[in-house]
Scaffold this motif. Structure first.
Motif, mmCIF file in Angstrom:
data_model
loop_
_atom_site.group_PDB
_atom_site.id
_atom_site.type_symbol
_atom_site.label_atom_id
_atom_site.label_comp_id
_atom_site.label_asym_id
_atom_site.label_seq_id
_atom_site.Cartn_x
_atom_site.Cartn_y
_atom_site.Cartn_z
ATOM 1 N N LEU A 196 -38.986 -5.718 -22.425
ATOM 2 C CA LEU A 196 -37.894 -4.848 -22.470
ATOM 3 C C LEU A 196 -37.997 -3.840 -21.223
ATOM 4 O O LEU A 196 -37.108 -3.533 -20.326
ATOM 5 N N LEU A 197 -39.319 -3.124 -21.155
ATOM 6 C CA LEU A 197 -39.676 -2.288 -20.435
ATOM 7 C C LEU A 197 -39.678 -2.925 -19.150
ATOM 8 O O LEU A 197 -39.661 -1.866 -17.979
ATOM 9 N N ALA A 198 -39.945 -4.119 -18.878
ATOM 10 C CA ALA A 198 -40.225 -4.545 -17.416
ATOM 11 C C ALA A 198 -39.035 -5.128 -16.989
ATOM 12 O O ALA A 198 -38.964 -5.494 -15.811
ATOM 13 N N ASP A 199 -37.895 -5.110 -17.576
ATOM 14 C CA ASP A 199 -36.572 -5.308 -17.288
ATOM 15 C C ASP A 199 -35.626 -4.400 -16.814
ATOM 16 O O ASP A 199 -35.086 -3.789 -17.699
ATOM 17 N N ASP A 200 -35.315 -4.208 -15.685
ATOM 18 C CA ASP A 200 -34.484 -3.189 -15.183
ATOM 19 C C ASP A 200 -32.940 -3.446 -15.657
ATOM 20 O O ASP A 200 -32.401 -2.363 -16.064
ATOM 21 N N ALA A 201 -32.829 -4.625 -15.893
ATOM 22 C CA ALA A 201 -31.248 -4.866 -16.362
ATOM 23 C C ALA A 201 -30.996 -4.450 -17.824
ATOM 24 O O ALA A 201 -30.102 -3.948 -18.239
ATOM 25 N N ALA A 202 -32.332 -4.748 -18.685
ATOM 26 C CA ALA A 202 -32.350 -4.299 -19.988
ATOM 27 C C ALA A 202 -32.291 -2.772 -20.408
ATOM 28 O O ALA A 202 -31.664 -2.193 -21.094
ATOM 29 N N LEU A 203 -33.334 -2.244 -19.554
ATOM 30 C CA LEU A 203 -33.229 -0.689 -19.509
ATOM 31 C C LEU A 203 -32.197 0.074 -19.238
ATOM 32 O O LEU A 203 -31.996 1.088 -19.688
ATOM 33 N N ASP A 204 -31.262 -0.478 -18.603
ATOM 34 C CA ASP A 204 -29.929 0.080 -17.920
ATOM 35 C C ASP A 204 -29.073 0.225 -19.071
ATOM 36 O O ASP A 204 -28.099 1.129 -18.895
ATOM 37 N N HIS A 205 -29.229 -0.268 -20.109
ATOM 38 C CA HIS A 205 -28.328 -0.427 -21.175
ATOM 39 C C HIS A 205 -28.954 0.800 -22.304
ATOM 40 O O HIS A 205 -28.243 0.960 -23.400
ATOM 41 N N ILE A 206 -30.038 1.626 -21.957
ATOM 42 C CA ILE A 206 -30.495 2.489 -22.851
ATOM 43 C C ILE A 206 -30.726 3.773 -22.368
ATOM 44 O O ILE A 206 -31.281 4.076 -21.242
ATOM 45 N N GLU A 207 -29.783 4.460 -22.772
ATOM 46 C CA GLU A 207 -29.516 5.750 -22.131
ATOM 47 C C GLU A 207 -30.655 6.644 -21.863
ATOM 48 O O GLU A 207 -30.847 7.398 -20.930
ATOM 49 N N GLU A 208 -31.606 6.464 -22.953
ATOM 50 C CA GLU A 208 -32.712 7.360 -22.670
ATOM 51 C C GLU A 208 -33.753 6.733 -21.465
ATOM 52 O O GLU A 208 -34.381 7.891 -20.752
ATOM 53 N N ALA A 209 -33.770 5.760 -21.110
ATOM 54 C CA ALA A 209 -34.342 5.208 -20.124
ATOM 55 C C ALA A 209 -33.865 5.474 -18.744
ATOM 56 O O ALA A 209 -34.479 5.793 -17.901
ATOM 57 N N ARG A 210 -32.546 5.406 -18.695
ATOM 58 C CA ARG A 210 -31.922 5.985 -17.573
ATOM 59 C C ARG A 210 -31.965 7.323 -17.390
ATOM 60 O O ARG A 210 -32.218 7.813 -16.259
ATOM 61 N N THR A 211 -32.065 8.151 -18.367
ATOM 62 C CA THR A 211 -32.192 9.896 -18.112
ATOM 63 C C THR A 211 -33.632 10.078 -17.619
ATOM 64 O O THR A 211 -33.615 10.865 -16.895
ATOM 65 N N ILE A 212 -34.540 9.419 -18.448
ATOM 66 C CA ILE A 212 -35.916 9.883 -18.217
ATOM 67 C C ILE A 212 -36.575 9.144 -16.916
ATOM 68 O O ILE A 212 -37.588 9.602 -16.190
ATOM 69 N N GLY A 213 -36.134 7.893 -16.845
ATOM 70 C CA GLY A 213 -36.765 6.986 -15.526
ATOM 71 C C GLY A 213 -37.280 5.865 -15.984
ATOM 72 O O GLY A 213 -38.194 5.721 -16.754
ATOM 73 N N PHE A 214 -36.832 5.004 -15.364
ATOM 74 C CA PHE A 214 -37.436 3.617 -15.706
ATOM 75 C C PHE A 214 -39.084 3.498 -15.619
ATOM 76 O O PHE A 214 -39.887 3.158 -16.323
ATOM 77 N N GLU A 215 -39.514 3.929 -14.276
ATOM 78 C CA GLU A 215 -40.965 4.150 -14.022
ATOM 79 C C GLU A 215 -41.807 4.987 -15.052
ATOM 80 O O GLU A 215 -42.783 4.554 -15.305
ATOM 81 N N TRP A 216 -41.040 5.832 -15.397
ATOM 82 C CA TRP A 216 -42.189 6.727 -16.414
ATOM 83 C C TRP A 216 -42.051 6.123 -17.772
ATOM 84 O O TRP A 216 -43.128 6.035 -18.526
ATOM 85 N N VAL A 217 -40.919 5.515 -18.391
ATOM 86 C CA VAL A 217 -41.053 5.015 -19.667
ATOM 87 C C VAL A 217 -42.013 3.717 -19.593
ATOM 88 O O VAL A 217 -42.492 3.294 -20.420
#
Length: 464
Positions: A224-245
């Motif tokens: 999931l962490l490797a998938d931008d499309a999946a992370l886009d559905h998680i508010e916390e990931a969008r807020t904090i940033g995909f690369e940092w999570v």
């Protein structure tokens, strides 16, 4: 069964009555929960009157019997459950908490850092009065603590009531549900304690991490962490940033935005025309003024309008300006504090087994301490199984590295806050503020504390 809501004139009360009414009809996720009496307690009669009018105007099909009182012991008599949802100082107090800190260039937020500690200083004496009253009048009642900063307040109240005080928050379990949905897993398995799905979450209130999500023994989090499309559905990931999570290898609670992007969050808040507290203070003052002179129907309509606006703008400073007007449906689908509270009540009373993330004692699990580096009485947030026999915290993987450092530092500061308020010791209060990770100067911490004491009579009273 009787429920007492301490802070019964508060804005969110109609949501609680709505759920209880549906349950009494046999509808919704808590259809087995039969609360036949709700007592609203508040020190403000006007706010109680407004909430009673709003609830009448909503014309729920099967509401419980509803009473309102400014007499705490009268309200508590016969209680089976108590919701602690008090806001000492109101939204005006929150404005002071925010502005004093921001004037010194540090975060002013009601649960994180010095703003949260100011809120705690005002609240702890009243929360302890509530705990003592429950012990005397309704010693067998469960207390479910909504009051922020929830970790501090829950830990202090447990000195009087022990493990019958449970802290709740909707952000941890909401994160797990969003991650499950993004990974293509039925999110209902989270709550129903389906053995096919397990997860590891650990932290403090508004400071925690989801570290694994295993389906049939396979951790789905790395993919999931490797998938931008999946992370886009998680508010916390969008807020904090995909690369940092991805760098963390885990998903943080949304409030870690204030730690990982502290400089940016402070800059954004200082650029706003109004802080969150100022927005809510203006909005809710206008609502109570409008509803106080309105018919029941119009009071209910005003409440619905204001509620929708409030939800859409939650944590707006964490989102880009073009995304602030409305949150996605998937971001607010967790159900809020009231769903967590009723999930907990439902399992304790009906025996329906559930899995939740709750604020519990570090020594409440069978065996060793859950986080060995913390004190026995430290309140932490971890997965728990709940049934008619009570709340059963689960052991989690060891906490290590920077996450352990952050947890132990913040918890140490929280414990100083409790002792400072209990003893009326401003030196301990200064130490708590100065040692928080988001405060970069002991001199700034001293000035902020002096600002709170000078501008908040309730804080001044604690340290007089």
């Amino acid at each position: 069964m009787k429920l007492v809501i301490a802070g019964g004139g508060g804005f969110r009360v109609p949501q609680i009555i709505e759920v209880l009414s549906a349950a009494r009809e046999g509808k919704g996720p808590h259809s087995g929960l039969n609360v036949d009496e709700v007592a609203l307690y508040d020190i403000d009669q006007r706010r109680l009157d407004v909430m009673m009018a709003v609830i009448r105007g909503m014309d729920f099909a099967h509401p419980p019997t509803l009473t309102a009182s400014t007499d705490l012991r009268q309200a508590l008599t016969g209680a089976n459950f108590v919701f602690s949802a008090i806001r000492v100082g109101g939204t005006a107090g929150r404005v002071t908490d925010e502005r004093v800190a921001l004037a010194e260039g540090i975060l002013g937020q009601e649960t994180v850092g010095v703003g949260g500690y100011a809120y705690a200083f005002r609240t702890l004496p009243i929360a302890m009065e509530l705990a003592r009253a429950v012990r005397e009048v309704a010693p067998d009642a469960w207390v479910i603590n909504f009051t922020n900063p929830a970790g501090i307040i829950t830990q202090a109240m447990r000195r009087e009531l022990g493990s019958r005080v449970i802290g709740i928050c909707d952000t941890p379990i909401g994160l797990v549900r969003r991650v499950s949905a993004a990974a293509g897993i039925d999110h209902h398995w989270v709550d129903q304690d389906d053995p096919r799905l397990t997860f590891d979450y650990v932290g403090l209130n508004h400071l925690g991490w989801l570290r694994s999500l295993e389906l049939d023994g396979t951790d789905r989090l790395p993919d999931l962490l490797a998938d931008d499309a999946a992370l886009d559905h998680i508010e916390e990931a969008r807020t904090i940033g995909f690369e940092w999570v991805r760098a963390l290898g885990m998903l943080p609670n949304e409030y870690l935005f204030y730690y990982y992007l502290n400089r940016e969050s402070v800059a954004r808040i200082r650029q706003e025309k109004a802080t969150r507290g100022e927005f809510l203070d203006k909005q809710q003052s206008a609502f109570y003024d409008e509803a106080a002179g309105a018919s029941d129907h119009d009071a209910a309509a005003a409440w619905t309008r204001v509620h929708d606006e409030r939800e859409a703008t939650y944590m707006a400073e964490s989102r880009d300006e073009e995304d602030r007007a409305n949150r996605r449906d998937e971001d607010i689908a967790a159900g809020g504090y009231q769903q967590v509270a009723f999930d907990l009540m439902n399992s304790l009373t009906t025996g329906t087994r559930a899995r939740m993330i709750l604020g519990v004692g570090n020594s409440d699990a069978d065996g060793d301490l859950i986080v060995p580096q913390l004190r026995e009485d430290a309140v932490i947030e971890v997965p728990c199984r709940v049934d008619a026999d009570g709340v059963h915290p689960q052991h989690v993987r060891p906490v290590t590295g920077p996450e352990l450092g952050l947890i132990t530092t913040v918890k140490g500061c929280e414990e100083l806050v409790i002792e400072a308020a209990t003893q009326g010791d401003s030196t301990l209060a200064w130490r708590a503020m100065a040692n928080h990770p988001l405060v970069d100067s002991v001199a700034v911490a001293r000035r902020v504390l002096e600002g709170y004491i000078s501008q908040s009579p309730q804080i001044a009273k604690v340290f007089e």
